[in-house]
Design a protein around this motif. Structure first.
Motif, short mmCIF file in Angstrom:
data_model
loop_
_atom_site.label_atom_id
_atom_site.label_comp_id
_atom_site.label_asym_id
_atom_site.label_seq_id
_atom_site.Cartn_x
_atom_site.Cartn_y
_atom_site.Cartn_z
N TRP A 13 68.92 65.69 50.74
CA TRP A 13 67.53 66.11 50.92
C TRP A 13 66.54 65.01 50.52
N ASP A 14 66.77 64.34 49.42
CA ASP A 14 65.80 63.34 48.94
C ASP A 14 65.59 62.23 49.96
N GLU A 15 66.67 61.69 50.51
CA GLU A 15 66.51 60.63 51.51
C GLU A 15 65.86 61.18 52.78
N TRP A 16 66.28 62.37 53.17
CA TRP A 16 65.70 63.04 54.36
C TRP A 16 64.19 63.23 54.19
N TYR A 17 63.78 63.69 53.01
CA TYR A 17 62.36 63.95 52.77
C TYR A 17 61.59 62.63 52.61
N ASP A 18 62.21 61.64 52.03
CA ASP A 18 61.56 60.33 51.92
C ASP A 18 61.28 59.75 53.30
N ASN A 19 62.19 59.95 54.24
CA ASN A 19 61.96 59.48 55.61
C ASN A 19 60.76 60.19 56.22
N LEU A 20 60.64 61.49 55.95
CA LEU A 20 59.49 62.26 56.44
C LEU A 20 58.19 61.74 55.85
N ILE A 21 58.15 61.54 54.54
CA ILE A 21 56.94 61.06 53.88
C ILE A 21 56.53 59.69 54.43
N ARG A 22 57.49 58.80 54.62
CA ARG A 22 57.19 57.46 55.14
C ARG A 22 56.61 57.56 56.56
N ALA A 23 57.15 58.45 57.38
CA ALA A 23 56.66 58.59 58.75
C ALA A 23 55.23 59.09 58.80
N PHE A 24 54.80 59.82 57.77
CA PHE A 24 53.43 60.34 57.72
C PHE A 24 52.53 59.49 56.82
N GLY A 25 52.89 58.23 56.66
CA GLY A 25 52.00 57.30 55.98
C GLY A 25 52.52 56.75 54.68
N GLY A 26 53.51 57.41 54.08
CA GLY A 26 54.14 56.87 52.89
C GLY A 26 53.46 57.16 51.57
N VAL A 27 52.38 57.97 51.59
CA VAL A 27 51.71 58.31 50.33
C VAL A 27 52.52 59.38 49.62
N PRO A 28 53.01 59.13 48.41
CA PRO A 28 53.87 60.11 47.74
C PRO A 28 53.10 61.35 47.33
N GLU A 29 53.80 62.47 47.34
CA GLU A 29 53.23 63.73 46.85
C GLU A 29 53.41 63.82 45.35
N SER A 30 52.70 64.78 44.77
CA SER A 30 52.91 65.03 43.34
C SER A 30 54.31 65.59 43.13
N ALA A 31 54.81 65.45 41.92
CA ALA A 31 56.14 65.97 41.60
C ALA A 31 56.21 67.47 41.84
N GLU A 32 55.11 68.18 41.56
CA GLU A 32 55.10 69.63 41.74
C GLU A 32 55.20 70.00 43.22
N GLU A 33 54.45 69.28 44.07
CA GLU A 33 54.52 69.55 45.51
C GLU A 33 55.92 69.28 46.04
N ARG A 34 56.46 68.13 45.66
CA ARG A 34 57.78 67.78 46.16
C ARG A 34 58.83 68.80 45.75
N ALA A 35 58.75 69.25 44.50
CA ALA A 35 59.72 70.23 44.01
C ALA A 35 59.61 71.55 44.77
N LEU A 36 58.37 71.96 45.08
CA LEU A 36 58.19 73.22 45.79
C LEU A 36 58.71 73.11 47.22
N PHE A 37 58.44 72.00 47.90
CA PHE A 37 58.94 71.86 49.26
C PHE A 37 60.46 71.75 49.29
N ARG A 38 61.04 71.17 48.25
CA ARG A 38 62.50 71.16 48.19
C ARG A 38 63.04 72.59 48.08
N GLU A 39 62.37 73.39 47.28
CA GLU A 39 62.78 74.78 47.11
C GLU A 39 62.61 75.58 48.40
N LEU A 40 61.55 75.29 49.17
CA LEU A 40 61.26 76.06 50.38
C LEU A 40 62.08 75.61 51.58
N THR A 41 62.61 74.40 51.54
CA THR A 41 63.38 73.90 52.67
C THR A 41 64.66 74.71 52.86
#
Length: 409
Positions: A13-41
């Motif tokens: 998941w981490d590499e998969w999501y990192d690829n998504l973030i990079r494709a949309f500009g590469g600006v990292p999300e907050s740790a809280e946002e990232r954790a929630l999207f991992r949970e919702l995926t």
């Protein structure tokens, strides 16, 4: 190109999501946002494309229930997190993911797939048509006043912590979902997205604020917003940045909008993603000073034409044969007899002569009732084969309430 398309594994998941973030500009999300999207995926509903050990493509699908004309909640795949690495463009990566995904959606028994498009030109070739629009506004509250309906002064407003009021706000939202096509029932956990408040997402505005509307001790609406201070030599010029507002009746809606207009030290309310037929526009004294902008929102794809057309109702009796073309999902291609009214519908295969000819993309646009078949015909995208069939179908497919997607996904 030799690539591996596979269902997402939890440890990828981490590499998969990192690829998504990079494709949309590469600006990292907050740790809280990232954790929630991992949970919702839903990893079992997500796919990735891998070039050797490198993720180069991502796509997912939430399991939504979408309100359709008539009020039914229809299973729909909420297509999301779609990306292709810039190093692997024009190599068929996206097409391969769309092919696999629509095959999966069909196997899950979900008659619809829906998405919001980062770029509108991308998804038409896969059968998605724009089905809802929304409004953005920048309202000059020094020049625009509201004429509110009777009962507005009976609504009590109070500040509340966004997190503590979340349950009451979600109850209001849930009551509204069956009332308007295009709305989606919240998946458990999704409600937390609306009160995430990372400082990186405020753009200089305040932390998220919430005001709750009550009548007789019951919550009848809410608004969540930020204040972005501003000053000029003549005095304060702050902006109210509205995140979301929901209300169960016109008086509660008016009370909340009037509150936003009247906040001290502000001269403007900005908002985006509102219904195109929302009542406040007709309360405003000068709609020209509201700077309204309409844009596309939810794209709709019929994965199973028969099941999808049977799932909704029709505002006028209809009995016609649709000749549907679907190059990407050929199981939909052919003639379908649709009969229905405000009580229900049937849609089955037929060999009878067709009354209208169109592609599945046009059906997606017209499905929720916000885009008329007449308008699509005027663009040359629907052909009338029996005189009078176009008017019959256009009236039947329409919705008296504009469809609306209240949030992205």
């Amino acid at each position: 190109m030799a690539t591996d398309l596979r269902v997402l594994r939890q440890d990828d998941w981490d590499e998969w999501y990192d690829n998504l973030i990079r494709a949309f500009g590469g600006v990292p999300e907050s740790a809280e946002e990232r954790a929630l999207f991992r949970e919702l995926t839903r990893t079992d509903r997500s796919i990735g494309v891998w070039d050797d050990d490198t993720c180069v493509g991502t796509a997912g699908a939430f399991a939504f229930r979408l309100t359709v004309p008539g009020g039914a909640a229809v299973p729909a795949a909420g297509v999301t997190m779609v990306s292709v690495a810039a190093t692997h463009r024009r190599r068929g990566v996206l097409t391969s993911m769309m092919r696999r995904q629509l095959d999966d959606v069909r196997s899950w028994g979900e008659p619809l797939a829906v998405l919001t498009a980062s770029e509108p030109a991308i998804y038409g070739r896969f059968g998605y048509g724009v089905g809802t629009y929304h409004l953005s506004a920048e309202i000059d509250t020094t020049r625009v006043r509201l004429s509110v309906p009777p009962g507005t002064d009976d609504v009590r407003l109070r500040y509340a912590s966004p997190a503590e009021a979340l349950g009451a706000c979600e109850a209001v939202y849930a009551e509204l979902v069956p009332r308007r096509p295009g709305m989606v029932a919240r998946i458990p956990g999704w409600e937390r997205l609306w009160v995430l408040d990372p400082e990186s997402g405020r753009d200089g505005a305040s932390p998220l604020q919430c005001v709750v509307a009550e009548r007789g001790g019951e919550t009848v609406g809410y608004a969540r917003f930020r204040i972005k201070p501003g000053w000029e030599p003549a005095g304060p010029k702050g902006t109210v940045v509205l995140q979301d507002l929901d209300a169960l009746d016109p008086a509660a809606q008016a009370a909340l909008w009037r509150f936003l207009f009247d906040i001290d030290l502000t001269s403007k309310v900005t908002t985006r993603g509102r219904p195109v037929d929302e009542g406040w526009q007709h309360m405003a004294s000068d709609v020209r000073r509201c700077s309204l902008l309409m844009r596309d929102s939810l794209y709709v794809r019929l994965v199973d034409v028969g099941a999808a057309l049977e799932a909704r109702t029709y505002q006028a009796p209809v009995d016609l044969v649709l000749d549907v073309e679907d190059a990407f999902c050929p199981w939909n291609t052919g003639r379908w007899r649709l009969t229905g009214d405000a009580k229900g519908a049937s849609c089955t295969r037929t060999e009878d002569a067709a009354d209208l000819a169109l592609t599945v993309r046009e059906l997606g646009s017209a499905y929720l009732g916000g885009v008329t078949l007449d308008a699509l015909a005027a663009a040359g995208r629907v052909r009338e084969l029996r005189q009078g069939a176009l008017t019959e179908a256009s009236v039947a497919f329409a919705s008296t309430v504009a469809p609306w997607l209240p949030h992205g996904f």
